[in-house]
Scaffold this motif. Structure first.
Motif, short mmCIF file in Angstrom:
data_model
loop_
_atom_site.label_atom_id
_atom_site.label_comp_id
_atom_site.label_asym_id
_atom_site.label_seq_id
_atom_site.Cartn_x
_atom_site.Cartn_y
_atom_site.Cartn_z
N THR A 1 2.64 -6.67 14.52
CA THR A 1 3.62 -6.07 15.43
C THR A 1 3.67 -4.56 15.24
O THR A 1 3.20 -4.03 14.23
CB THR A 1 5.02 -6.65 15.17
OG1 THR A 1 5.44 -6.27 13.85
CG2 THR A 1 5.03 -8.17 15.31
N ALA A 2 4.24 -3.89 16.21
CA ALA A 2 4.38 -2.44 16.14
C ALA A 2 5.28 -2.04 14.97
O ALA A 2 5.03 -1.05 14.29
CB ALA A 2 4.94 -1.90 17.45
N GLU A 3 6.29 -2.84 14.73
CA GLU A 3 7.21 -2.56 13.63
C GLU A 3 6.48 -2.63 12.28
O GLU A 3 6.67 -1.77 11.41
CB GLU A 3 8.36 -3.56 13.65
CG GLU A 3 9.40 -3.31 12.60
CD GLU A 3 10.54 -4.32 12.68
OE1 GLU A 3 11.38 -4.29 11.78
OE2 GLU A 3 10.57 -5.13 13.63
N ARG B 1 3.28 -2.13 11.83
CA ARG B 1 2.37 -1.00 11.75
C ARG B 1 3.10 0.25 11.26
O ARG B 1 2.58 1.00 10.43
CB ARG B 1 1.73 -0.74 13.11
CG ARG B 1 0.63 -1.73 13.46
CD ARG B 1 -0.15 -1.29 14.67
NE ARG B 1 0.61 -1.41 15.90
CZ ARG B 1 0.65 -2.49 16.66
NH1 ARG B 1 -0.03 -3.57 16.30
NH2 ARG B 1 1.36 -2.52 17.76
N VAL B 2 4.31 0.47 11.76
CA VAL B 2 5.10 1.63 11.33
C VAL B 2 5.47 1.49 9.86
O VAL B 2 5.40 2.46 9.10
CB VAL B 2 6.36 1.78 12.22
CG1 VAL B 2 7.31 2.82 11.66
CG2 VAL B 2 5.96 2.15 13.63
N ARG B 3 5.85 0.30 9.45
CA ARG B 3 6.20 0.08 8.04
C ARG B 3 5.02 0.35 7.13
O ARG B 3 5.16 0.97 6.07
CB ARG B 3 6.71 -1.34 7.84
CG ARG B 3 8.10 -1.55 8.38
CD ARG B 3 8.56 -2.95 8.17
NE ARG B 3 9.92 -3.12 8.68
CZ ARG B 3 10.56 -4.25 8.68
NH1 ARG B 3 10.00 -5.34 8.22
NH2 ARG B 3 11.79 -4.32 9.15
N CYS B 4 3.84 -0.12 7.51
CA CYS B 4 2.65 0.11 6.70
C CYS B 4 2.32 1.60 6.62
O CYS B 4 1.99 2.12 5.55
CB CYS B 4 1.45 -0.65 7.27
SG CYS B 4 1.48 -2.40 6.89
N ALA B 5 2.42 2.28 7.75
CA ALA B 5 2.15 3.72 7.76
C ALA B 5 3.13 4.47 6.87
O ALA B 5 2.74 5.39 6.13
CB ALA B 5 2.22 4.26 9.19
N ASN B 6 4.40 4.10 6.91
CA ASN B 6 5.39 4.76 6.07
C ASN B 6 5.15 4.48 4.60
O ASN B 6 5.29 5.38 3.76
CB ASN B 6 6.81 4.32 6.47
CG ASN B 6 7.23 4.90 7.80
OD1 ASN B 6 6.69 5.90 8.25
ND2 ASN B 6 8.20 4.27 8.43
N LEU B 7 4.78 3.24 4.27
CA LEU B 7 4.49 2.91 2.87
C LEU B 7 3.29 3.71 2.35
O LEU B 7 3.33 4.25 1.25
CB LEU B 7 4.20 1.42 2.73
CG LEU B 7 5.40 0.50 2.62
CD1 LEU B 7 4.96 -0.95 2.71
CD2 LEU B 7 6.10 0.74 1.31
N VAL B 8 2.25 3.78 3.15
CA VAL B 8 1.06 4.53 2.74
C VAL B 8 1.40 6.01 2.57
O VAL B 8 0.98 6.64 1.59
CB VAL B 8 -0.09 4.33 3.76
CG1 VAL B 8 -1.23 5.29 3.48
CG2 VAL B 8 -0.58 2.90 3.72
#
Length: 124
Positions: free
Chosen positions: A81-83, A85-92
């Motif tokens: 989901t888009a949510e 994807r955003v969570r993964c990007a923020n974690l990275v």
């Protein structure tokens, strides 16, 4: 009745490891070990690329290397989901900031000193 039975595929007639569907499984070529090794190689390449400015992954501590491997795994996964994807990007992003590999928030980079003589082009 015999006409219907003759049209059905037989297990012996297909060269598909006894299955009626899919591709044949070749042991050792499409195995789990090769897939894991390929994934690890991609993860190591990402970490090497990220740590190039600091001299490579050998300059990281064990804890920092573990964090870098987690970040690389998050980059390689495919969130649905888009949510996610955003969570993964923020974690990275947070992990790379902790490791000091990206621009740190709130800290300004030191400008590189260039002599005035070189800036105005009036050198000897």
């Amino acid at each position: 009745m015999s006409q219907v039975d003759s049209q059905a595929p037989t297990r012996r007639g297909l060269h598909n490891a006894g299955r009626l569907w899919g591709t044949p499984f070749v042991s050792g070529v499409y195995g789990k070990a090769e897939a894991k090794a390929t994934k690890q190689a991609r993860r190591d390449a990402l970490i090497a690329e990220w740590t190039k400015p600091i001299g490579g992954p050998s300059h990281l501590t064990a804890a920092e290397l573990a964090l870098a491997q987690q970040a690389a795994g998050l980059v390689m996964c495919r969130p649905r989901t888009a949510e996610d994807r955003v969570r993964c990007a923020n974690l990275v992003s947070r992990i790379l900031c902790q490791l000091g590999l990206v621009d740190r928030r709130g800290k300004k980079r030191e400008p590189e000193h260039v002599p005035l003589r070189d800036r105005i082009g009036g050198g000897a």
